[in-house]
Design a protein around this motif. Sequence first.
Motif, short mmCIF file in Angstrom:
data_model
loop_
_atom_site.label_atom_id
_atom_site.label_comp_id
_atom_site.label_asym_id
_atom_site.label_seq_id
_atom_site.Cartn_x
_atom_site.Cartn_y
_atom_site.Cartn_z
N THR A 27 0.83 -1.21 0.00
CA THR A 27 0.00 0.00 0.00
C THR A 27 0.86 1.26 0.00
O THR A 27 0.62 2.20 -0.76
N LEU A 28 1.88 1.28 0.87
CA LEU A 28 2.78 2.43 0.91
C LEU A 28 3.54 2.59 -0.41
O LEU A 28 3.82 3.71 -0.84
N LYS A 29 3.87 1.48 -1.04
CA LYS A 29 4.57 1.53 -2.32
C LYS A 29 3.68 2.17 -3.39
O LYS A 29 4.14 2.98 -4.20
N ILE A 30 2.38 1.81 -3.38
CA ILE A 30 1.45 2.39 -4.34
C ILE A 30 1.27 3.89 -4.08
O ILE A 30 1.25 4.70 -5.01
N VAL A 31 1.14 4.25 -2.80
CA VAL A 31 1.00 5.66 -2.45
C VAL A 31 2.21 6.47 -2.90
O VAL A 31 2.08 7.58 -3.44
N ARG A 32 3.39 5.90 -2.68
CA ARG A 32 4.61 6.59 -3.12
C ARG A 32 4.65 6.73 -4.64
O ARG A 32 5.04 7.77 -5.16
N PHE A 33 4.23 5.69 -5.34
CA PHE A 33 4.20 5.74 -6.81
C PHE A 33 3.24 6.82 -7.30
O PHE A 33 3.53 7.57 -8.23
N LEU A 34 2.07 6.93 -6.64
CA LEU A 34 1.08 7.93 -7.04
C LEU A 34 1.52 9.34 -6.69
O LEU A 34 1.07 10.31 -7.31
N SER A 35 2.40 9.47 -5.67
CA SER A 35 2.82 10.80 -5.25
C SER A 35 3.95 11.39 -6.10
O SER A 35 4.22 12.58 -6.02
N VAL A 36 4.59 10.55 -6.92
CA VAL A 36 5.71 11.03 -7.73
C VAL A 36 5.33 12.20 -8.64
O VAL A 36 6.06 13.21 -8.70
N PRO A 37 4.21 12.14 -9.37
CA PRO A 37 3.85 13.29 -10.22
C PRO A 37 3.66 14.58 -9.43
O PRO A 37 4.04 15.66 -9.89
N PHE A 38 3.09 14.48 -8.22
CA PHE A 38 2.90 15.69 -7.40
C PHE A 38 4.24 16.24 -6.93
O PHE A 38 4.43 17.46 -6.86
#
Length: 350
Positions: free
Chosen positions: A102-113
């Motif tokens: 879950t944290l890995k997905i959140v980190r992946f989604l936060s890269v564009p921001f």
Amino acid sequence: MLREELLQKYKKDVDNLRNSAKDLGLSNKELDIIFKKCFSDIKKSTNGSKQTKTKAQQLFRTVINIFLLFTLITIFIYILLNVHQPTSSIVLRNVQGLTYPTLKIVRFLSVPFLKMFPSLTDLYDETCLLENPYFYVADMECWPCEGVHAVLDLSEVDQSSFSSGSGTPFIVKIDLQPVTFKTLQHTYNENQEVFNVEARRIKSTNTSIHNLKDLFHSDMAHLANTTTHTSWRINKMVPARLIRKLFPRPSFISDRCGQSVERFIIIDGAKAEPYILPNTECSYIFVIQGSGERTIVLRPSMECSQNCRTVSVILKPSYVLWYNWWYWRPISLPTENSTGPSVSYINSYC
């Protein structure tokens, strides 16, 4: 206006319309058709606004119901997990394996921001994103500050023989080379790349100072006798090591204590107005005066204001002020007849 008067006025207006229509060559039949058309349009408009209002009310009620349902489900789950041990064990056993993905997905989604707002990466090094201004400790013991009537000067005492674990504030003169604004300026010029990236946070009452470049490229001779107050916050390891060369660890602090990475360098003009010293990560705080003088007023904390009294001390160059954040809330004031700028260093340990 009475109802009868309104009706009379309405009838008079209708008669005027009919007379005007006759002058234009319209028959009574054609005029009746026009009246019916107008009344029909008004009725449709009124019904439409009522329907729109009804739909908005229904949508609002639906949102409220969903929110209440979600709140009730959340409370139920929270109580169930904290009261019913078998359910709590089952959930924890199955959820722990999902934590890392879950944290890995959140980190992946936060890269564009993060690419759009690179300054957000500074939050990685923050231990507290939002401080609670209403924090209060009920029934706190205030005996460490109850008998304090002045700030003790322990410069003549063997520093290895006393402990800094109590709540009694004191000052100690240490062997320190003067740290002036020019010293900081020289250190900055030699390590601009590190400081501009890793320690760029700065606050100043001078509207012309927005960053480190503005500060260290300014004329300190001009700022010396002004009310300018500048606070430079450092909370990363690399710039902290560079600053630690200028302000070494006081000898009375044990090596077993964990020194905080967060530290502040305060640069004040001779007439800088009073301000509250910043809160730190750890409760044991020491202030090293690199150059110049400042008067430090130690006010008792809110919890101990009824038991302890306010004390003050003039912090001179090469002196260290030690105090415990639980019992004291210091204020820095300009020293009378001071003519030069002040450079102070604040750090803490746990």
